[in-house]
Design a protein around this motif. Structure first.
Motif, PDB file in Angstrom:
ATOM      1  N   SER A  26       0.853  -1.192   0.000  1.00  0.00           N
ATOM      2  CA  SER A  26       0.000   0.000   0.000  1.00  0.00           C
ATOM      3  C   SER A  26       0.884   1.235   0.000  1.00  0.00           C
ATOM      4  O   SER A  26       1.991   1.214   0.547  1.00  0.00           O
ATOM      5  CB  SER A  26      -0.883   0.051   1.248  1.00  0.00           C
ATOM      6  N   GLU A  27       0.377   2.296  -0.602  1.00  0.00           N
ATOM      7  CA  GLU A  27       1.051   3.600  -0.553  1.00  0.00           C
ATOM      8  C   GLU A  27       0.134   4.545   0.207  1.00  0.00           C
ATOM      9  O   GLU A  27      -1.086   4.522   0.025  1.00  0.00           O
ATOM     10  CB  GLU A  27       1.317   4.124  -1.963  1.00  0.00           C
ATOM     11  N   TYR A  28       0.717   5.355   1.078  1.00  0.00           N
ATOM     12  CA  TYR A  28      -0.057   6.289   1.889  1.00  0.00           C
ATOM     13  C   TYR A  28       0.304   7.726   1.530  1.00  0.00           C
ATOM     14  O   TYR A  28       1.468   8.034   1.305  1.00  0.00           O
ATOM     15  CB  TYR A  28       0.223   6.062   3.379  1.00  0.00           C
ATOM     16  N   ARG A  29      -0.713   8.580   1.512  1.00  0.00           N
ATOM     17  CA  ARG A  29      -0.529  10.016   1.298  1.00  0.00           C
ATOM     18  C   ARG A  29      -1.376  10.766   2.316  1.00  0.00           C
ATOM     19  O   ARG A  29      -2.458  10.309   2.702  1.00  0.00           O
ATOM     20  CB  ARG A  29      -0.969  10.440  -0.106  1.00  0.00           C
ATOM     21  N   GLN A  30      -0.854  11.913   2.740  1.00  0.00           N
ATOM     22  CA  GLN A  30      -1.619  12.768   3.641  1.00  0.00           C
ATOM     23  C   GLN A  30      -2.904  13.185   2.952  1.00  0.00           C
ATOM     24  O   GLN A  30      -2.879  13.616   1.799  1.00  0.00           O
ATOM     25  CB  GLN A  30      -0.798  14.022   4.001  1.00  0.00           C
ATOM     26  N   ALA A  31      -4.023  13.037   3.628  1.00  0.00           N
ATOM     27  CA  ALA A  31      -5.308  13.404   3.040  1.00  0.00           C
ATOM     28  C   ALA A  31      -5.371  14.917   2.860  1.00  0.00           C
ATOM     29  O   ALA A  31      -5.109  15.665   3.791  1.00  0.00           O
ATOM     30  CB  ALA A  31      -6.446  12.923   3.933  1.00  0.00           C
ATOM     31  N   SER A  32      -5.686  15.337   1.651  1.00  0.00           N
ATOM     32  CA  SER A  32      -5.782  16.762   1.330  1.00  0.00           C
ATOM     33  C   SER A  32      -6.635  16.911   0.075  1.00  0.00           C
ATOM     34  O   SER A  32      -6.816  15.945  -0.672  1.00  0.00           O
ATOM     35  CB  SER A  32      -4.387  17.341   1.068  1.00  0.00           C
TER      36      SER A  32
END
Length: 108
Positions: free
Chosen positions: A27-33
């Motif tokens: 999985s890849e995670y990104r800050q929610a924005s």
């Protein structure tokens, strides 16, 4: 009729590129924005990972994966919340959340 391909692009550091390539990181995670909500919607079918930006005019290595799903993780309350359909549906406290891009089969 098959779904139209929509690709999300990620530039990652070497350690993460290697972990994704080996299958250790699924999985890849990104800050929610709003930026990422615009790019990561339920139409995203593939993810391309690029190792940095390249050197000496050479293009950087890339790899492509099937996207099997998206999830929002509320890091304060330790729960998964429904994925917004647009940036207009972003809930309060959203900045404390992470977007998870779930990776499937490697395509190239």
């Amino acid at each position: 009729m098959p779904r139209k391909t929509k690709v999300a692009y990620f530039v990652v550091k070497g350690e993460y590129f290697k972990a994704i390539a080996s299958g250790e990181k699924t999985s890849e995670y990104r800050q929610a924005s709003p930026f990422w909500i615009d790019r990561l919607d339920d139409e995203v079918t593939e993810a391309v990972f690029q190792l940095g930006y390249g050197k000496g005019g050479k293009p950087p290595p890339r790899m492509r994966f099937k996207v099997t799903g998206l999830a929002i993780h509320d890091t304060i309350h330790d729960k998964v919340i429904p994925y917004p359909k647009s940036k207009n549906e972003i809930p309060k406290g959203f900045r404390a959340c992470l977007i998870e891009v779930k990776l499937g089969k490697r395509l190239e």
